[in-house]
Structure formats: C-alpha cells, structure tokens
Design an enzyme around this catalytic site. Structure first.
Site, PDB file in Angstrom:
ATOM      1  N   GLU A   1      -5.375  -8.648  -0.164  1.00 54.80           N
ATOM      2  CA  GLU A   1      -6.307  -8.223   1.673  1.00 54.80           C
ATOM      3  C   GLU A   1      -7.209  -8.379   1.284  1.00 54.80           C
ATOM      4  OE1 GLU A   1      -4.466  -4.698   3.873  1.00 54.80           O
ATOM      5  OE2 GLU A   1      -2.477  -5.370   3.347  1.00 54.80           O
TER       6      GLU A   1
ATOM      7  N   GLU B   1       0.771  -1.259  -0.042  1.00 50.95           N
ATOM      8  CA  GLU B   1      -0.110  -0.552  -0.181  1.00 50.95           C
ATOM      9  C   GLU B   1       1.233   1.227   0.280  1.00 50.95           C
ATOM     10  OE1 GLU B   1      -4.310  -2.024   2.047  1.00 50.95           O
ATOM     11  OE2 GLU B   1      -3.528  -0.686   3.476  1.00 50.95           O
TER      12      GLU B   1
END
Length: 468
Positions: A370, A168
């Site tokens: 995720e 991220e």
C-alpha cells in the site's frame, strides 16, 4: 533529489490494493454474519463521516467485472483484496455456501480478465460474535482464526497463488485498545499488548495451516504466504540525546521490528518484551508459544508505507489515560504535510525502509503493498469536463517510485508496487471523506466511476516501467 527518469525492473509488478469490508458492501446478503464495522455502524452511525457506515463499500459487488476490466486497462496485473471471515464461515465455523460462491466468482472473474488476485485473510473485520467472546484477547478466537485460515486455503488453494494472513496487525491494538479511537473505544495498554501478541500467534498458526495444506496438495506448488504490515520509519532530532535514541529504538521495536522478526526469525524482539516487562506489561505467554511463533516465518512481506514517525524522548512516563509512553511526537520544522489526512509526505522514508530490510533482513523479499494519498473535497478540483485534476497524486506517487527505484538499484529485494486505492473506496469511520483513487467514485451518481487526471499517468508508468 534532481528530477530524472528512473526505470523499474521488467519483472516488477504493478497493482491495486483494496479490502473486502471497504469495497464489497452487501453486509447482510448471502448469509454474511455481522462484523465489528457493521456493529459499530448500527450502534453509532453518527461516528461515521456523513453517516456512511459499513453498508457503503464502493459497490464493487455489483461492479466487479467493470472494476477488474478498468484496473487491467490501466496496465495493472494484480489486485490484493481480502476474504471476509464473516462472509466465508457461519457461526459454527462451517463454510457458508453463499460466501464460498461469492469468492469463487470473484477469483474466476479475475482470471478471465487477466488479473492475478492476492488474497489477505483479515482486514480489521472480526465477526462480532467472536469479539463478544473476547476477540483477540481470547486464545479460543486465535484458534478459530487458524481454523478459518485452514478452510480458506483448502477451499480456494487452486485459485489463488498469493496469500497473506493479516493486513496491518499493528492497527487494531492501537485503534481499538490504546487510543480507543475505534469501537469499542478501549484505552488499556496491557490489553493492547495482549492483542498484539495473540495476533502474532494467530499469524503463526495460519502459516502452519498453510504449510500443511500445501503439503497435502490443496495449494499450487508456486503459491506463497506472507504478512502485510504498515511500516513507519522513526526519526528524531539531528543531535539526539540518549533518551531520544531510546525513543527511536522502542518506536521501531514495537511498530516495525516486532513484525519483521516474527516473519523472518519466527520470534519476537526480546529487547521490546523486556522493555514492556519493565513497565509492568506481561504478555499472555504459554510455554508452547515459542514453537508456534517459530512457524511464523513467511515467503515474502507486504510493506504498507504512508508516512514516517517523528519522535523524541517522552516528557512523562504515561499519558492522561495511564498508557505507557515510550516516545513523544517531534514536529520536524521541514515537514511537508498532506493537510487532508494530517500525515507527513516523506518519499525518502520508503527508501530508508528498503535499506533497513536489505541490511537487517537480507533474505527478505517484499513488495509495496500500500502507498497512497488521501485528499478531501476532490470534487472541488474538477475541470470544465468534470475530470479531477489531481497533479498532487501524480507527484506523490512519482516521488515514492523514484526513491523505490533507487533502492532497488542498490540491492533492495522489492518485487512490486500496489497502490491504495486505485478506485475510491469506503475508509472505515472516515467513509469517503478522503479520496485515494486514480478513479473517482461518484456517490451522487449511483457510484459511477470516472478516471481522474492521474489515471493516464498511472497507465504510462505501469506499462513502461519508466518513472518520469
């Protein structure tokens, strides 16, 4: 979508996602250096839910074998975690022997249990001494990261098949530099953009180091390199104005296309850079950067998906802090919300992302790295036997997997699914406020693990590949 049974491909993998700083604990042991989470915890522990700082983890270091066996027993075949830069290297950039042994032991344990380890190199956990030299705003720190990546590839290359440069990379520019929500609480968009740009360079340099290490025989021939990012598909009004559509374009450009273009084309989207320039935001470019970014192409991509982004034309050019606004939030009246986390639940968004990847980046292989549902006060949802009744989590994952199965049937190159986080873990300054796991971690009983109701459901799906 009508309720029916979906089947995922036989070679589709299921696994768990976690990170070093959120599970390991032991923040001062083994000659580990201080990272930004340790620093923030020491400076302002009151900023952390229930005053649980970075020392918390979830006791994975002490329960590593137990946890790996538990994950295997749930039918999972892989786990993604991260090496902590601050544990592997010392302040001179040399290997810390205790840190090296820590990860050798972890990887050996995973092999023994039969779990494939996916290794990410950076999960928001910069060593503090490097942050004090400017962090991602400093090119020397970018080069230090490439050095760290090179050390990791050459040290563990025969133990790990799947590598990732960043998790991220969109988050730190937002949380540390735009919203100022994370330490050191900066609100400066020009600095945020410089950080995002330099992280992009760091990624590309790390991929370059990976290719060199592989060429030199340090890695498995079958190894792969990737990037993991959180993707938020943007949506707006049913009858959008041109300004609404522009808000969608820029939201998609900064959050999604930036990283997709980097990892598939080795470049950044010029329309986004032009839009930033039009707002007076000049990226810290150098003539050689285009050659560095060209090395940013990867073998595959990790896609974290939690929620969509609803946007509309901004009412003003800047916010109260002078941050440029390319969009305002749009409250969709039909939104289904996870009130614990404040995020919209929209499983079809994963399907829409899969279609975007298929249509706009047709050669890109990827996996869901995720996806998960964090819920507050799950202790109140226990039955008479003390088992958390988390039917909402079963419903959340089932619906996402149904849409994913549809996308795969329609040509999406999605190879697997990792859930965040199968075992409850520490979650930054939220600590243990919102629980994501299929397995409970009981903080009042020495971190004892207890399966939730959803664990049996997960095992059935992971072992049969049937979603029903």
């Amino acid at each position: 979508m009508a309720q029916q049974t979906y089947r995922l491909p036989d070679d589709f993998f299921f696994g768990a996602a976690m990170s070093g700083p959120q599970t390991e604990g032991h923040w001062r042991s083994g000659d580990k250096l201080e990272n930004l989470w340790d620093t923030w915890s020491n400076l302002r522990i009151e900023d952390f839910h229930n005053r649980i700082g970075s020392y918390g983890g979830n006791d994975f270091t002490n329960r590593r074998h137990e946890d790996l066996v538990s994950l295997k027993s749930l039918g999972l075949d892989s786990v993604r975690t991260s090496i902590q830069w601050s544990r592997l290297l010392d302040q001179d950039g040399n290997i810390n022997p205790a840190g090296e042994q820590y990860y050798h032991d972890l990887f050996a344990d995973a092999r023994e249990v039969g779990i494939e380890i996916f290794v990410n190199l950076y999960h928001f956990d910069m060593p503090t001494y490097l942050f004090r030299r400017g962090g991602w705003e400093n090119r020397e720190v970018v080069e230090a990261y490439a050095h760290y990546a090179s050390k990791a590839f050459r040290t563990f290359g025969k133990e790990v098949h799947y590598w990732f440069t960043f998790n991220e990379p969109i988050v730190e520019p937002e949380q540390r530099y735009t919203s100022g929500y994370w330490y050191p609480f900066i609100k400066d968009y020009a600095r945020a953009c410089a950080v995002q740009y330099n992280i992009s360079l760091a990624h590309a340099l790390a991929v370059r180091e990976y290719r060199a290490a592989k060429e030199e025989g340090y890695l498995h021939d079958s190894s792969r390199i990737g990037l993991i990012n959180c993707f938020t598909p943007p949506y707006t009004h049913k009858n959008p104005s041109k300004a609404d559509l522009e808000a969608v374009r820029m939201t998609d450009g900064v959050s999604n296309r930036w990283w997709l273009d980097l990892v598939t084309k080795g470049e950044l989207p010029q329309d986004v850079i032009d839009a930033l320039n039009s707002r007076g935001i000049e990226l810290p470019t150098r003539p050689e950067d285009k050659y560095i970014l060209a090395d940013g192409k990867v073998d595959w991509l990790g896609c974290n998906y939690y929620h969509p982004e609803r946007v509309q034309a901004p009412a003003s050019d800047t916010d109260e802090n002078g941050i440029p606004k390319f969009a305002d939030p749009y409250v969709w009246p039909e939104a289904e919300m996870n009130t614990s986390r404040g995020w919209e639940i929209y499983p079809k968004g994963l399907y829409d992302l899969a279609c975007k990847f298929r249509n706009e980046y047709p050669d890109l292989e990827w996996f869901v790295s995720e996806n998960g549902m964090g819920v507050e006060r799950e202790d109140l949802k226990k039955d008479k036997n003390g088992v958390i009744q988390d039917d909402y989590r079963i419903d959340f994952v089932r619906r996402h997997l149904e849409w994913l199965a549809r996308a795969i049937q329609e040509g999406a190159k999605c190879r697997g699914y990792h859930y965040w986080a199968v075992i409850d873990n520490w979650s930054w300054n939220h600590a243990f406020k919102n629980r994501y796991g299929f397995v409970e971690v009981d903080l009042e009983d020495n971190y004892r693990r207890r399966p939730k109701k959803s664990a049996a459901w997960l095992k059935k799906v992971a072992t049969t590949h049937m979603v029903e």
